[in-house]
Scaffold this motif. Sequence first.
Motif, mmCIF file in Angstrom:
data_model
loop_
_atom_site.group_PDB
_atom_site.id
_atom_site.type_symbol
_atom_site.label_atom_id
_atom_site.label_comp_id
_atom_site.label_asym_id
_atom_site.label_seq_id
_atom_site.Cartn_x
_atom_site.Cartn_y
_atom_site.Cartn_z
ATOM 1 N N CYS A 1 -8.201 3.679 -5.980
ATOM 2 C CA CYS A 1 -9.430 4.448 -5.770
ATOM 3 C C CYS A 1 -10.595 3.540 -5.394
ATOM 4 N N ILE A 2 -10.683 2.366 -6.009
ATOM 5 C CA ILE A 2 -11.785 1.448 -5.729
ATOM 6 C C ILE A 2 -11.502 0.622 -4.480
ATOM 7 N N LEU A 3 -10.319 0.026 -4.431
ATOM 8 C CA LEU A 3 -9.891 -0.777 -3.280
ATOM 9 C C LEU A 3 -8.714 -0.064 -2.631
ATOM 10 N N ARG A 4 -9.019 0.887 -1.779
ATOM 11 C CA ARG A 4 -7.962 1.701 -1.183
ATOM 12 C C ARG A 4 -6.991 0.860 -0.364
ATOM 13 N N GLY A 5 -7.466 -0.245 0.159
ATOM 14 C CA GLY A 5 -6.591 -1.112 0.942
ATOM 15 C C GLY A 5 -5.411 -1.634 0.147
ATOM 16 N N SER A 6 -5.534 -1.705 -1.192
ATOM 17 C CA SER A 6 -4.422 -2.183 -2.013
ATOM 18 C C SER A 6 -3.221 -1.255 -1.923
ATOM 19 N N ALA A 7 -3.454 0.023 -1.636
ATOM 20 C CA ALA A 7 -2.356 0.980 -1.497
ATOM 21 C C ALA A 7 -1.760 0.959 -0.096
ATOM 22 N N PHE A 8 -2.422 0.273 0.838
ATOM 23 C CA PHE A 8 -1.963 0.226 2.229
ATOM 24 C C PHE A 8 -1.429 -1.147 2.612
ATOM 25 N N GLN A 9 -1.107 -1.998 1.650
ATOM 26 C CA GLN A 9 -0.731 -3.371 1.975
ATOM 27 C C GLN A 9 0.491 -3.435 2.887
ATOM 28 N N SER A 10 1.547 -2.707 2.519
ATOM 29 C CA SER A 10 2.759 -2.727 3.337
ATOM 30 C C SER A 10 2.486 -2.192 4.734
ATOM 31 N N ASP A 11 1.712 -1.118 4.801
ATOM 32 C CA ASP A 11 1.391 -0.528 6.096
ATOM 33 C C ASP A 11 0.565 -1.487 6.942
ATOM 34 N N LEU A 12 -0.365 -2.191 6.317
ATOM 35 C CA LEU A 12 -1.214 -3.121 7.057
ATOM 36 C C LEU A 12 -0.405 -4.279 7.629
ATOM 37 N N VAL A 13 0.510 -4.830 6.821
ATOM 38 C CA VAL A 13 1.340 -5.929 7.311
ATOM 39 C C VAL A 13 2.213 -5.468 8.470
ATOM 40 N N ASP A 14 2.782 -4.268 8.342
ATOM 41 C CA ASP A 14 3.609 -3.730 9.423
ATOM 42 C C ASP A 14 2.785 -3.528 10.694
ATOM 43 N N PHE A 15 1.535 -3.091 10.530
ATOM 44 C CA PHE A 15 0.655 -2.904 11.690
ATOM 45 C C PHE A 15 0.347 -4.233 12.374
#
Length: 579
Positions: free
Chosen positions: A349-363
């Motif tokens: 909720c505070i650092l939403r990017g923490s939930a997107f780590q795998s997606d970000l690396v894949d991107f």
Amino acid sequence: MANLSAVLFGIAIWLALFLGSPCAHGAVAKQSGRGTDARQTKGTPTIAATPERVEVTAASGSTEIGWNTGNGSTGFVFVTANGREPVLVAKGPEGSRVISWIRTGSYIFELYGDAERRALLATVTVSGVAEPGSPPRTGLLHRQLRWLLVAVLFAVLYFAVYLSSTGPQRTEFPAEPTTSPQPLHVARNLLLGLAAFICVDGVVFHTRLYTSILAPDSYAGRMAVITRAEKHRASSGLKEVLVLGDSRMAEGFSAAVANELSSVAGLKFVNVAEPACAVNIWHYVLREVDPTGRRYWAIVVPYGIGFEPNSADPLRISMAAPLLRYGDCFNFASAFQRWSGRFRAFTACILRGSAFQSDLVDFLEHPSARARSVQLEAKTLHSRDVYKGRDSDIVGTSYDPKTGQVTLPPRLTEAQREAVRDSLVKPSQSETQDFLRMQRDGIQKILKRYSASPTAIVLTPVPRGPFAGLPGASMTFHAAFPTVPTQKAVLSLPEQTFDFLEKPEYYFDGLHLNAKGRQGFTETLVAQLVGHLQSADSDGQLHSDSKTVAGRFSSGIHGSGNRSSRDNHISNKLMNEAN
């Protein structure tokens, strides 16, 4: 100078979090355009690995996983590495992924028909074997990059502390050791750096800047696509009915069939049910697609849909991430039982990017492939609309709840047999109670949100399973919705409404309806709603008193001969607690 040191602290924090994530170490499956035997097989669910025996050198080895569900339905590929917790690595009807992080040990890749890992379709085991030889160039580069980032982290920390002094900036080192009379503001600059990091995360991940390019085949991506499309969908001018739920409603309810049946009555159904979308996420889905709380004529809320294992916490957090806000940190985290799940939920909720780590690396690894997949968003939505369900069934399967004996016909595949057995596993008492609490709290949040709205809430049971009493799926009305006084009009369908579907001929596994069951469930649900149109007032609001509804179904529960005594015990216990 203070601003510069704050920025440096922010960079240091970002590097620390990034280095601490397994995603930064190559723990993300890479996409590949190469085909495998599994992709070319039709009709039978398959999964294959090329090679199955991977030679592991100093770094790691690679294998290509190819899968095909055989009937166009969505498949979920999980991997269990050396006995650890299963992790989702891919999703889709068919495809392939290059897994580049194979090390010494055993990796079991399993293809499931649902996100809850109930319907096992196929499996393959990959063995990592240590072999002498030089490390692959890719693995060597990953190791060098990791140590380079570590060196940069220490350098950034050093200069941040060095520049924290409030005295004049030094242009050269003194000949003699000296001490600064000014104190170092390390704590202040650390807080400023943390604030800067949160701001950057908010700009990138709490806006559409990144959520608009999430992988459409990921849990977070599908949730973002579905809610965004529904939020911006133009009103039909009809009485719109929204259907919530997880994989059981996604497989069991057809909006296309419902709209065809209810066109004369002036209803339009919209199905946002999605695999792995648990009850503690529905409130946030409604907030996203219905900001005013007055968009829909009715909202269908299923109850008694089985328990959710704690191992699925990361999956649910990832799926809910595109919908979360800063103010949700405490409420969302409280829905999880384990402290690890609560911490992850709070952080998301505070650092939403923490939930997107795998997606970000894949991107970052496949930007071109991501750009092409994002452009297929309309195709993804269309495939949901035209999906008609699965044609297979488990006719010939029988289950004796007294002895626990299950009989399986010879025609079933080994994957089907294992899926049925898994669906009969009885959850522990603590797991059952945790799920009942989560379902009760989730439904109460929805009722509270629409307490002053003309939107009617429709509570509906779902078929419990092909054997009319699965251990983990038989939840009663009072367990999910105890007799708590409320002014909200609630229409609740009788618990016995879908008992006729609790037969093996209507299921393709132990939990999910097939195409035939999907048709029957949709027709019955629509007929029930259309039948209650006579009680609607001039502004389209259904008349129903929650106290009367609860009392009416209390007698219905105890009068049903095929309801287990265990369910009645749970129901009575929760009713006593509520009173």
